[in-house]
Design a protein around this motif. Sequence first.
Motif, PDB file in Angstrom:
ATOM      1  N   LEU A 189       0.821  -1.205   0.000  1.00 18.42           N
ATOM      2  CA  LEU A 189       0.000   0.000   0.000  1.00 18.42           C
ATOM      3  C   LEU A 189       0.854   1.254   0.000  1.00 18.42           C
ATOM      4  N   GLU A 190       2.032   1.145   0.626  1.00 14.38           N
ATOM      5  CA  GLU A 190       2.946   2.294   0.595  1.00 14.38           C
ATOM      6  C   GLU A 190       3.419   2.534  -0.837  1.00 14.38           C
ATOM      7  N   ALA A 191       3.722   1.444  -1.543  1.00 17.93           N
ATOM      8  CA  ALA A 191       4.147   1.576  -2.944  1.00 17.93           C
ATOM      9  C   ALA A 191       3.027   2.204  -3.779  1.00 17.93           C
ATOM     10  N   MET A 192       1.774   1.791  -3.508  1.00 19.22           N
ATOM     11  CA  MET A 192       0.634   2.347  -4.245  1.00 19.22           C
ATOM     12  C   MET A 192       0.498   3.842  -4.001  1.00 19.22           C
ATOM     13  N   GLN A 193       0.676   4.223  -2.739  1.00 26.18           N
ATOM     14  CA  GLN A 193       0.465   5.617  -2.355  1.00 26.18           C
ATOM     15  C   GLN A 193       1.605   6.513  -2.841  1.00 26.18           C
ATOM     16  N   GLY A 217      -7.253 -18.290   7.422  1.00 27.40           N
ATOM     17  CA  GLY A 217      -5.900 -17.825   7.101  1.00 27.40           C
ATOM     18  C   GLY A 217      -5.868 -16.528   6.321  1.00 27.40           C
ATOM     19  N   THR A 218      -6.844 -15.648   6.560  1.00 34.21           N
ATOM     20  CA  THR A 218      -6.788 -14.359   5.868  1.00 34.21           C
ATOM     21  C   THR A 218      -6.611 -13.239   6.882  1.00 34.21           C
ATOM     22  N   TYR A 219      -6.007 -12.160   6.435  1.00 29.56           N
ATOM     23  CA  TYR A 219      -5.823 -10.980   7.269  1.00 29.56           C
ATOM     24  C   TYR A 219      -6.700  -9.895   6.667  1.00 29.56           C
ATOM     25  N   VAL A 220      -7.718  -9.496   7.380  1.00 29.30           N
ATOM     26  CA  VAL A 220      -8.640  -8.508   6.838  1.00 29.30           C
ATOM     27  C   VAL A 220      -7.888  -7.210   6.572  1.00 29.30           C
ATOM     28  N   LEU A 221      -8.160  -6.599   5.426  1.00 36.40           N
ATOM     29  CA  LEU A 221      -7.511  -5.326   5.111  1.00 36.40           C
ATOM     30  C   LEU A 221      -8.032  -4.261   6.064  1.00 36.40           C
ATOM     31  N   PRO A 222      -7.148  -3.553   6.762  1.00 40.67           N
ATOM     32  CA  PRO A 222      -7.622  -2.496   7.652  1.00 40.67           C
ATOM     33  C   PRO A 222      -8.361  -1.424   6.856  1.00 40.67           C
ATOM     34  N   HIS A 223      -9.317  -0.802   7.530  1.00 37.56           N
ATOM     35  CA  HIS A 223     -10.168   0.169   6.858  1.00 37.56           C
ATOM     36  C   HIS A 223      -9.362   1.304   6.224  1.00 37.56           C
ATOM     37  N   ALA A 224      -8.348   1.770   6.960  1.00 34.19           N
ATOM     38  CA  ALA A 224      -7.552   2.897   6.453  1.00 34.19           C
ATOM     39  C   ALA A 224      -6.812   2.516   5.179  1.00 34.19           C
ATOM     40  N   GLN A 225      -6.522   1.209   5.024  1.00 38.70           N
ATOM     41  CA  GLN A 225      -5.811   0.799   3.816  1.00 38.70           C
ATOM     42  C   GLN A 225      -6.776   0.591   2.657  1.00 38.70           C
ATOM     43  N   MET A 226      -7.987   0.110   2.965  1.00 32.59           N
ATOM     44  CA  MET A 226      -8.987  -0.052   1.903  1.00 32.59           C
ATOM     45  C   MET A 226      -9.269   1.292   1.250  1.00 32.59           C
ATOM     46  N   ASP A 227      -9.205   2.340   2.067  1.00 33.07           N
ATOM     47  CA  ASP A 227      -9.520   3.695   1.616  1.00 33.07           C
ATOM     48  C   ASP A 227      -8.607   4.137   0.471  1.00 33.07           C
ATOM     49  N   ARG A 228      -7.450   3.481   0.358  1.00 39.58           N
ATOM     50  CA  ARG A 228      -6.498   3.897  -0.690  1.00 39.58           C
ATOM     51  C   ARG A 228      -6.882   3.400  -2.073  1.00 39.58           C
ATOM     52  N   PHE A 229      -7.838   2.483  -2.127  1.00 36.12           N
ATOM     53  CA  PHE A 229      -8.304   2.026  -3.435  1.00 36.12           C
ATOM     54  C   PHE A 229      -9.356   2.999  -3.938  1.00 36.12           C
ATOM     55  N   LEU A 230      -9.197   3.427  -5.168  1.00 34.54           N
ATOM     56  CA  LEU A 230     -10.150   4.362  -5.756  1.00 34.54           C
ATOM     57  C   LEU A 230     -11.540   3.715  -5.805  1.00 34.54           C
ATOM     58  N   LEU A 231     -11.581   2.439  -6.253  1.00 33.47           N
ATOM     59  CA  LEU A 231     -12.852   1.746  -6.442  1.00 33.47           C
ATOM     60  C   LEU A 231     -12.799   0.354  -5.840  1.00 33.47           C
ATOM     61  N   LYS A 232     -13.944  -0.109  -5.374  1.00 34.89           N
ATOM     62  CA  LYS A 232     -14.046  -1.522  -5.005  1.00 34.89           C
ATOM     63  C   LYS A 232     -15.188  -2.117  -5.826  1.00 34.89           C
ATOM     64  N   GLU A 233     -14.826  -3.009  -6.713  1.00 30.80           N
ATOM     65  CA  GLU A 233     -15.798  -3.615  -7.626  1.00 30.80           C
ATOM     66  C   GLU A 233     -16.120  -5.022  -7.131  1.00 30.80           C
ATOM     67  N   VAL A 234     -17.399  -5.367  -7.103  1.00 38.28           N
ATOM     68  CA  VAL A 234     -17.786  -6.735  -6.729  1.00 38.28           C
ATOM     69  C   VAL A 234     -18.245  -7.447  -7.995  1.00 38.28           C
TER      70      VAL A 234
END
Length: 338
Positions: free
Chosen positions: A139-143, A173-190
Amino acid sequence: MTHHTDADAQARPPLSEQELSWAADRLGALSTAFSNRVVGQSALRTSLLVAMLARGHVLLESVPGLAKTLAASTLASAVDGSFTRVQCTPDLLPSDIIGTQIFDQSTAAFRTELGPVHANIVLLDEINRSSAKTQSAMLEAMQERQTSIGGVVHPLPDPFIVLATQNPIEEEGTYVLPHAQMDRFLLKEVLDYPDVSEELEVLNRIEDGSIDAPAAPAVSTNDILTLQNLTRRVVVDEAIKRYIVDLVAVTRHPESALSDSAARAIEYGASPRASIAFMAVARALALLDGRAHVVPEDVVALRHAVLRHRLVLSFEAQAQRVSPTDVIDAVFKAVPTP
């Protein structure tokens, strides 16, 4: 990231007819290249094009097997860019993504080996399987659009777009993405399953081999950079900006505009990143539609994809299986369109 002031906007001339028709031509070529290999998935195609124009990243939620890898690699070959796919696993280290320094025996010195994030289009498969440390490196690389290896900064290629997928079925065995990190995605498509006719088409394309045919480049990476600059020059009227800010404000103070039950469904509203995303997405949609200015429909069109990962629903709403899309629709109903 460069921040543009209002003075910049004044200095940017509105788009000419010539520029609009050039953009329509390039975007049409991209769209066709995508549809030639990926069956259906028009919402995904729109989201990918919007993210590319707006310099954003996309989070995809879907079960396996819905052509996410195909979509990402098709987009990369259509823009003549580089593509990498990273399968996220719990033991994946930040250096596996960013790169590392390797001691070279022959020269007795360290050389830098860049990681897979150094590509135009990066697919992070099942991002919620990687540890928090690896997620944050990504996420740091993305930002920042750069990585640092051994104290040396390496800028990422431009254009740069990350598609991260998460599988909603397996929680093991999954690590939920923290909310603050999800915020860095412009869009979330289902993504949803294809309908019967689309699935038949997939089988036919597999049979005649057209699905495996490499996509010829439809545009160049320089074209994409030009399109991104044109997108930034799409005019957003003051009334539309006000509309965006009012919408996001309702998510923060739902009791002021929504019914009691809808207001109780929202635990936390959206941050200013949501307003910035709405404006960027609206500009991209306007350009995709061949317009030099944003209309309210551009704000409404991708409302679910812009907001669904930015609202935190209350425990009560989750217990009652209230869908985020219903809450978002209630917010949009509450604010009059300009």
